[in-house]
Write a protein that holds these residues in place. Sequence first.
Motif, PDB file in Angstrom:
ATOM      1  N   ARG A  54       0.867  -1.188   0.000  1.00 19.98           N
ATOM      2  CA  ARG A  54       0.000   0.000   0.000  1.00 19.98           C
ATOM      3  C   ARG A  54       0.899   1.232   0.000  1.00 19.98           C
ATOM      4  N   LYS A  55       0.614   2.154  -0.876  1.00 24.89           N
ATOM      5  CA  LYS A  55       1.425   3.374  -0.956  1.00 24.89           C
ATOM      6  C   LYS A  55       0.902   4.469  -0.041  1.00 24.89           C
ATOM      7  N   ASN A  56      -0.348   4.344   0.374  1.00 23.44           N
ATOM      8  CA  ASN A  56      -0.896   5.336   1.304  1.00 23.44           C
ATOM      9  C   ASN A  56      -2.079   4.741   2.060  1.00 23.44           C
ATOM     10  N   LEU A  57      -2.369   5.389   3.153  1.00 26.74           N
ATOM     11  CA  LEU A  57      -3.510   5.041   3.990  1.00 26.74           C
ATOM     12  C   LEU A  57      -3.975   6.361   4.584  1.00 26.74           C
ATOM     13  N   SER A  58      -5.235   6.695   4.408  1.00 27.79           N
ATOM     14  CA  SER A  58      -5.694   8.006   4.865  1.00 27.79           C
ATOM     15  C   SER A  58      -5.670   8.090   6.392  1.00 27.79           C
ATOM     16  N   LYS A  59      -5.801   9.292   6.873  1.00 30.76           N
ATOM     17  CA  LYS A  59      -5.733   9.573   8.300  1.00 30.76           C
ATOM     18  C   LYS A  59      -6.800   8.815   9.097  1.00 30.76           C
ATOM     19  N   HIS A  60      -7.928   8.543   8.491  1.00 29.92           N
ATOM     20  CA  HIS A  60      -9.050   7.914   9.198  1.00 29.92           C
ATOM     21  C   HIS A  60      -9.302   6.486   8.719  1.00 29.92           C
ATOM     22  N   GLN A  61      -8.242   5.788   8.307  1.00 30.90           N
ATOM     23  CA  GLN A  61      -8.365   4.403   7.868  1.00 30.90           C
ATOM     24  C   GLN A  61      -7.405   3.518   8.651  1.00 30.90           C
ATOM     25  N   GLY A  62      -7.726   2.248   8.725  1.00 31.52           N
ATOM     26  CA  GLY A  62      -6.860   1.286   9.374  1.00 31.52           C
ATOM     27  C   GLY A  62      -7.264  -0.116   8.978  1.00 31.52           C
ATOM     28  N   MET A  63      -6.603  -1.100   9.584  1.00 30.86           N
ATOM     29  CA  MET A  63      -6.925  -2.494   9.322  1.00 30.86           C
ATOM     30  C   MET A  63      -7.089  -3.203  10.650  1.00 30.86           C
ATOM     31  N   LEU A  64      -8.154  -3.971  10.749  1.00 29.37           N
ATOM     32  CA  LEU A  64      -8.443  -4.758  11.945  1.00 29.37           C
ATOM     33  C   LEU A  64      -8.183  -6.224  11.615  1.00 29.37           C
ATOM     34  N   PHE A  65      -7.260  -6.829  12.362  1.00 22.72           N
ATOM     35  CA  PHE A  65      -6.920  -8.235  12.161  1.00 22.72           C
ATOM     36  C   PHE A  65      -7.720  -9.069  13.167  1.00 22.72           C
ATOM     37  N   ILE A  66      -8.529  -9.987  12.657  1.00 21.81           N
ATOM     38  CA  ILE A  66      -9.337 -10.849  13.509  1.00 21.81           C
ATOM     39  C   ILE A  66      -8.769 -12.259  13.408  1.00 21.81           C
ATOM     40  N   THR A  80       5.982  -3.455   3.471  1.00 16.20           N
ATOM     41  CA  THR A  80       5.074  -2.405   3.920  1.00 16.20           C
ATOM     42  C   THR A  80       5.717  -1.060   3.621  1.00 16.20           C
ATOM     43  N   LEU A  81       5.063  -0.269   2.801  1.00 13.34           N
ATOM     44  CA  LEU A  81       5.631   0.989   2.321  1.00 13.34           C
ATOM     45  C   LEU A  81       5.211   2.189   3.156  1.00 13.34           C
ATOM     46  N   ILE A  82       4.314   1.997   4.110  1.00 13.67           N
ATOM     47  CA  ILE A  82       3.818   3.101   4.932  1.00 13.67           C
ATOM     48  C   ILE A  82       4.195   2.870   6.392  1.00 13.67           C
ATOM     49  N   SER A  83       4.229   3.940   7.157  1.00 14.39           N
ATOM     50  CA  SER A  83       4.489   3.817   8.591  1.00 14.39           C
ATOM     51  C   SER A  83       3.277   3.196   9.266  1.00 14.39           C
ATOM     52  N   LEU A  84       3.550   2.337  10.237  1.00 10.84           N
ATOM     53  CA  LEU A  84       2.456   1.641  10.913  1.00 10.84           C
ATOM     54  C   LEU A  84       2.570   1.774  12.415  1.00 10.84           C
ATOM     55  N   ASP A  85       1.436   1.773  13.072  1.00 11.06           N
ATOM     56  CA  ASP A  85       1.324   1.630  14.515  1.00 11.06           C
ATOM     57  C   ASP A  85       0.436   0.417  14.747  1.00 11.06           C
TER      58      ASP A  85
END
Length: 89
Positions: A54-66, A80-85
């Motif tokens: 992914r080249k970008n992820l907007s400020k109000h998006q994320g991923m939930l791992f179940i 992973t091309l973007i910074s993650l928390d």
Amino acid sequence: MKNHYWFGLIIVLAIGILFWIRPHYTLLKISPDYTIQLEIAKTRHEREKGLMFRKNLSKHQGMLFIFPDEKGQAFWMKNTLISLDILWV
């Protein structure tokens, strides 16, 4: 009549495949003014792919791992091309 049966079956299968491969999303409302759009990663394949390439992820998006069971989980940020928390819940 036989041709209609096969045509209907193909349409149903195509819709099912499109539903299965498209990302599933849910909204998480933090406050009346703040909502996050979460992409759901519930299958093994979705969890393995995660946010790779992914080249970008907007400020109000994320991923939930179940995960199917409660046990320790590890994450590897390969490709992973973007910074993650990560937040563990």
